[in-house]
Motif scaffolding. Structure first.
Motif, PDB file in Angstrom:
ATOM      1  N   MET A   1       0.858  -1.189   0.000  1.00  0.00           N
ATOM      2  CA  MET A   1       0.000   0.000   0.000  1.00  0.00           C
ATOM      3  C   MET A   1       0.897   1.243   0.000  1.00  0.00           C
ATOM      4  O   MET A   1       1.781   1.371   0.850  1.00  0.00           O
ATOM      5  CB  MET A   1      -0.887  -0.013   1.257  1.00  0.00           C
ATOM      6  CG  MET A   1      -1.784   1.205   1.388  1.00  0.00           C
ATOM      7  SD  MET A   1      -3.022   1.082   2.719  1.00  0.00           S
ATOM      8  CE  MET A   1      -2.162   0.289   4.042  1.00  0.00           C
ATOM      9  N   ASP A   2       0.660   2.119  -0.962  1.00  0.00           N
ATOM     10  CA  ASP A   2       1.431   3.351  -1.091  1.00  0.00           C
ATOM     11  C   ASP A   2       0.615   4.496  -0.491  1.00  0.00           C
ATOM     12  O   ASP A   2      -0.508   4.735  -0.924  1.00  0.00           O
ATOM     13  CB  ASP A   2       1.708   3.614  -2.578  1.00  0.00           C
ATOM     14  CG  ASP A   2       3.014   4.356  -2.770  1.00  0.00           C
ATOM     15  OD1 ASP A   2       3.349   5.156  -1.897  1.00  0.00           O
ATOM     16  OD2 ASP A   2       3.684   4.133  -3.794  1.00  0.00           O
ATOM     17  N   ILE A   3       1.169   5.179   0.504  1.00  0.00           N
ATOM     18  CA  ILE A   3       0.432   6.244   1.188  1.00  0.00           C
ATOM     19  C   ILE A   3       1.134   7.572   0.948  1.00  0.00           C
ATOM     20  O   ILE A   3       2.308   7.725   1.272  1.00  0.00           O
ATOM     21  CB  ILE A   3       0.353   5.973   2.712  1.00  0.00           C
ATOM     22  CG1 ILE A   3      -0.351   4.626   2.966  1.00  0.00           C
ATOM     23  CG2 ILE A   3      -0.367   7.106   3.421  1.00  0.00           C
ATOM     24  CD1 ILE A   3      -0.311   4.192   4.422  1.00  0.00           C
ATOM     25  N   GLN A   4       0.402   8.534   0.361  1.00  0.00           N
ATOM     26  CA  GLN A   4       0.948   9.870   0.144  1.00  0.00           C
ATOM     27  C   GLN A   4       1.044  10.592   1.492  1.00  0.00           C
ATOM     28  O   GLN A   4       0.107  10.546   2.285  1.00  0.00           O
ATOM     29  CB  GLN A   4       0.046  10.663  -0.810  1.00  0.00           C
ATOM     30  CG  GLN A   4      -0.113  10.029  -2.194  1.00  0.00           C
ATOM     31  CD  GLN A   4       1.217   9.864  -2.903  1.00  0.00           C
ATOM     32  OE1 GLN A   4       1.960  10.806  -3.040  1.00  0.00           O
ATOM     33  NE2 GLN A   4       1.529   8.635  -3.324  1.00  0.00           N
ATOM     34  N   VAL A   5       2.162  11.250   1.718  1.00  0.00           N
ATOM     35  CA  VAL A   5       2.363  11.927   3.004  1.00  0.00           C
ATOM     36  C   VAL A   5       2.583  13.434   2.795  1.00  0.00           C
ATOM     37  O   VAL A   5       1.805  14.258   3.256  1.00  0.00           O
ATOM     38  CB  VAL A   5       3.567  11.329   3.768  1.00  0.00           C
ATOM     39  CG1 VAL A   5       3.796  12.093   5.055  1.00  0.00           C
ATOM     40  CG2 VAL A   5       3.325   9.852   4.057  1.00  0.00           C
ATOM     41  N   VAL A   6       3.613  13.807   2.092  1.00  0.00           N
ATOM     42  CA  VAL A   6       4.006  15.202   1.845  1.00  0.00           C
ATOM     43  C   VAL A   6       4.091  16.000   3.145  1.00  0.00           C
ATOM     44  O   VAL A   6       3.238  16.824   3.456  1.00  0.00           O
ATOM     45  CB  VAL A   6       3.079  15.905   0.827  1.00  0.00           C
ATOM     46  CG1 VAL A   6       3.693  17.248   0.432  1.00  0.00           C
ATOM     47  CG2 VAL A   6       2.883  15.055  -0.407  1.00  0.00           C
ATOM     48  N   GLU A   7       5.113  15.709   3.905  1.00  0.00           N
ATOM     49  CA  GLU A   7       5.310  16.389   5.186  1.00  0.00           C
ATOM     50  C   GLU A   7       6.763  16.839   5.287  1.00  0.00           C
ATOM     51  O   GLU A   7       7.681  16.064   4.995  1.00  0.00           O
ATOM     52  CB  GLU A   7       4.978  15.420   6.325  1.00  0.00           C
ATOM     53  CG  GLU A   7       4.874  16.101   7.659  1.00  0.00           C
ATOM     54  CD  GLU A   7       4.262  15.170   8.719  1.00  0.00           C
ATOM     55  OE1 GLU A   7       4.860  15.084   9.799  1.00  0.00           O
ATOM     56  OE2 GLU A   7       3.220  14.557   8.468  1.00  0.00           O
ATOM     57  N   ASN A   8       6.954  18.086   5.702  1.00  0.00           N
ATOM     58  CA  ASN A   8       8.321  18.589   5.850  1.00  0.00           C
ATOM     59  C   ASN A   8       9.057  17.808   6.939  1.00  0.00           C
ATOM     60  O   ASN A   8       8.517  17.604   8.034  1.00  0.00           O
ATOM     61  CB  ASN A   8       8.314  20.074   6.208  1.00  0.00           C
ATOM     62  CG  ASN A   8       7.922  20.932   5.024  1.00  0.00           C
ATOM     63  OD1 ASN A   8       8.136  20.545   3.878  1.00  0.00           O
ATOM     64  ND2 ASN A   8       7.311  22.072   5.293  1.00  0.00           N
ATOM     65  N   VAL A   9      10.270  17.425   6.642  1.00  0.00           N
ATOM     66  CA  VAL A   9      11.031  16.579   7.572  1.00  0.00           C
ATOM     67  C   VAL A   9      11.310  17.312   8.880  1.00  0.00           C
ATOM     68  O   VAL A   9      11.353  16.704   9.944  1.00  0.00           O
ATOM     69  CB  VAL A   9      12.348  16.126   6.901  1.00  0.00           C
ATOM     70  CG1 VAL A   9      13.267  15.437   7.879  1.00  0.00           C
ATOM     71  CG2 VAL A   9      12.036  15.203   5.733  1.00  0.00           C
ATOM     72  N   THR A  10      11.513  18.613   8.803  1.00  0.00           N
ATOM     73  CA  THR A  10      11.866  19.359  10.015  1.00  0.00           C
ATOM     74  C   THR A  10      10.624  19.921  10.724  1.00  0.00           C
ATOM     75  O   THR A  10      10.732  20.856  11.518  1.00  0.00           O
ATOM     76  CB  THR A  10      12.816  20.519   9.668  1.00  0.00           C
ATOM     77  OG1 THR A  10      12.211  21.312   8.634  1.00  0.00           O
ATOM     78  CG2 THR A  10      14.165  20.013   9.188  1.00  0.00           C
ATOM     79  N   LYS A  11       9.468  19.323  10.464  1.00  0.00           N
ATOM     80  CA  LYS A  11       8.219  19.861  11.004  1.00  0.00           C
ATOM     81  C   LYS A  11       8.229  19.980  12.534  1.00  0.00           C
ATOM     82  O   LYS A  11       7.822  20.999  13.086  1.00  0.00           O
ATOM     83  CB  LYS A  11       7.048  18.966  10.563  1.00  0.00           C
ATOM     84  CG  LYS A  11       5.698  19.456  11.018  1.00  0.00           C
ATOM     85  CD  LYS A  11       4.599  18.499  10.577  1.00  0.00           C
ATOM     86  CE  LYS A  11       3.258  18.926  11.173  1.00  0.00           C
ATOM     87  NZ  LYS A  11       2.225  17.917  10.907  1.00  0.00           N
ATOM     88  N   ILE A  12       8.717  18.947  13.221  1.00  0.00           N
ATOM     89  CA  ILE A  12       8.698  18.983  14.692  1.00  0.00           C
ATOM     90  C   ILE A  12       9.639  20.069  15.203  1.00  0.00           C
ATOM     91  O   ILE A  12       9.296  20.850  16.093  1.00  0.00           O
ATOM     92  CB  ILE A  12       9.073  17.607  15.268  1.00  0.00           C
ATOM     93  CG1 ILE A  12       7.971  16.607  14.914  1.00  0.00           C
ATOM     94  CG2 ILE A  12       9.293  17.673  16.778  1.00  0.00           C
ATOM     95  CD1 ILE A  12       8.291  15.182  15.275  1.00  0.00           C
TER      96      ILE A  12
ATOM     97  N   GLU B   1      19.479  22.757  17.520  1.00  0.00           N
ATOM     98  CA  GLU B   1      18.087  22.568  17.120  1.00  0.00           C
ATOM     99  C   GLU B   1      17.206  23.377  18.064  1.00  0.00           C
ATOM    100  O   GLU B   1      17.657  23.846  19.112  1.00  0.00           O
ATOM    101  CB  GLU B   1      17.728  21.076  17.148  1.00  0.00           C
ATOM    102  CG  GLU B   1      18.559  20.292  16.139  1.00  0.00           C
ATOM    103  CD  GLU B   1      18.114  18.845  15.971  1.00  0.00           C
ATOM    104  OE1 GLU B   1      17.072  18.439  16.519  1.00  0.00           O
ATOM    105  OE2 GLU B   1      18.840  18.100  15.276  1.00  0.00           O
TER     106      GLU B   1
ATOM    107  N   CYS C   1      25.307  22.247   8.292  1.00  0.00           N
ATOM    108  CA  CYS C   1      24.203  21.639   9.034  1.00  0.00           C
ATOM    109  C   CYS C   1      23.275  22.633   9.752  1.00  0.00           C
ATOM    110  O   CYS C   1      22.065  22.408   9.782  1.00  0.00           O
ATOM    111  CB  CYS C   1      24.746  20.623  10.031  1.00  0.00           C
ATOM    112  SG  CYS C   1      25.799  19.374   9.254  1.00  0.00           S
TER     113      CYS C   1
ATOM    114  N   PHE D   1      17.910  24.212  10.263  1.00  0.00           N
ATOM    115  CA  PHE D   1      17.173  24.064  11.521  1.00  0.00           C
ATOM    116  C   PHE D   1      16.788  25.438  12.086  1.00  0.00           C
ATOM    117  O   PHE D   1      17.633  26.168  12.593  1.00  0.00           O
ATOM    118  CB  PHE D   1      18.014  23.269  12.531  1.00  0.00           C
ATOM    119  CG  PHE D   1      18.227  21.840  12.098  1.00  0.00           C
ATOM    120  CD1 PHE D   1      17.345  20.850  12.481  1.00  0.00           C
ATOM    121  CD2 PHE D   1      19.281  21.512  11.266  1.00  0.00           C
ATOM    122  CE1 PHE D   1      17.521  19.538  12.055  1.00  0.00           C
ATOM    123  CE2 PHE D   1      19.474  20.211  10.833  1.00  0.00           C
ATOM    124  CZ  PHE D   1      18.580  19.213  11.226  1.00  0.00           C
TER     125      PHE D   1
END
Lengths: 111, 215
Positions: free
Chosen positions: B1-12, B93, B122, B126
């Motif tokens: 099952m392929d689930i679309q997400v599209v979420e920024n990795v640095t969201k938290i 961070e 790096c 952040f």
């Protein structure tokens, strides 16, 4: 080695989006060049994080996107592998950076 | 099952940064995140800045992998200094800053200076909750560093070239350096100065004063 921090966030996002009872198999990630992600470092970091977090074997598909440049001469936008690239249409205008900062989990594969 | 997400990795991280930003802005604190390579002169710049910030109540957060040496230097000039040792993490961070804010008397501060871990790559991705990202390059680092590190140039609200007192001894092509910056981030100012001699420091003080006034 920001790849380690990013791997932890990627796995957290993937797990949060995995339906109850599902088994996470694969995560697809899209990254622009301004994020300075090194593919080898990312693979190493991903292996380390998934091993420690009990997700060993989950694959990471990393797509590294190109820069997006806009030509001051013709106004056209084009993709480039380096910021030193000239206009794709061959004019002599100066090139301005307009894109390449993406960093998104785009999808996951779950059984 | 392929689930679309599209979420920024640095969201938290971004969510914690927003908490920091909201708290700092509510208190009227202008926050600078100073980023640059090891040895580019970040700490020297802060040492030069602190005595010149007359009437401004300042706190400093120093990010470092392993030592408190930068914080010890800065503590001679600022009453409120917090050292963060990141251990293996090559950048600060938002949660590091969140913890540091809890150790600072925020009601007694007008300006917060965050010296990020020495690294040109790096720290850029952040968000810490700062108002201003400052990228620092040095004459001794060479004139190609802006072109080689487009991420920091593109993200910076202000760029600083340090060590201009050493320019006569170095083959640093300032026009090339400036042209690379224009290509990557034409709206960003680049101030050229020397923390050691004080040359050019007034322009930085004026820039900070203007940002504080605009708040």
């Amino acid at each position: 080695m920001h790849e380690l921090s990013l791997s932890q966030s990627i796995l957290e996002i993937a797990r949060r989006n995995t339906p109850a009872g599902g088994v996470l198999r694969r995560v697809r990630l899209r990254a622009g060049p301004l994020r300075a992600i090194d593919r080898d470092a990312m693979e190493t970091a991903w292996r380390a994080v998934t091993m420690v977090e009990g997700a060993e074997g989950v694959e990471l598909d990393l797509t590294l996107e190109p820069y997006r440049l806009r030509c001051d001469g013709c106004g056209g936008e084009h993709e480039a592998e380096t910021i030193e690239a000239g206009c794709a249409k061959g004019c002599r205008g100066e090139q301005r950076l307009v894109g390449g900062n993406e960093l998104q989990v785009t999808s996951i594969v779950v059984d | 099952m392929d689930i679309q997400v599209v979420e920024n990795v640095t969201k938290i991280n971004d969510e914690v940064a927003l908490l920091n930003r909201n708290e700092l802005r509510r208190r009227g604190i202008l926050t600078l995140d100073i980023m640059g390579a090891p040895g580019c002169g970040k700490t020297t710049l802060i040492e030069a800045l602190l005595p010149r910030l007359e009437g401004v109540r300042v706190a400093v957060i120093n990010g470092d992998l392993a030592t408190a040496r930068d914080a010890q230097r800065v503590a001679k000039l600022a009453p409120h200094v917090v050292q963060i040792n990141t251990g293996k993490t090559c950048h600060l961070e938002a949660h590091h800053v969140r913890n540091a804010l809890g150790r600072l008397p925020l009601d007694e501060i007008d300006l917060l200076i965050i010296e990020n871990v020495g690294n040109l790559i790096c720290p850029v991705g952040f968000d810490l909750g700062q108002d201003v990202k400052i990228g620092v390059f040095s004459i001794t680092g060479g004139d190609d560093k802006a072109a080689k590190h487009p991420g920091i140039v593109a993200a910076a609200d202000l760029l600083i070239l340090t060590g201009i007192d050493l320019a006569p001894h170095m083959n640093f092509d300032r026009e090339l350096f400036r042209a690379d910056i224009r290509r990557l981030n034409p709206s960003t100012a680049c101030l050229e100065l020397s923390g050691r001699t004080g040359e050019g420091m007034q322009a930085l003080l004026d820039w900070i004063a203007a940002r504080r006034k605009a708040r």
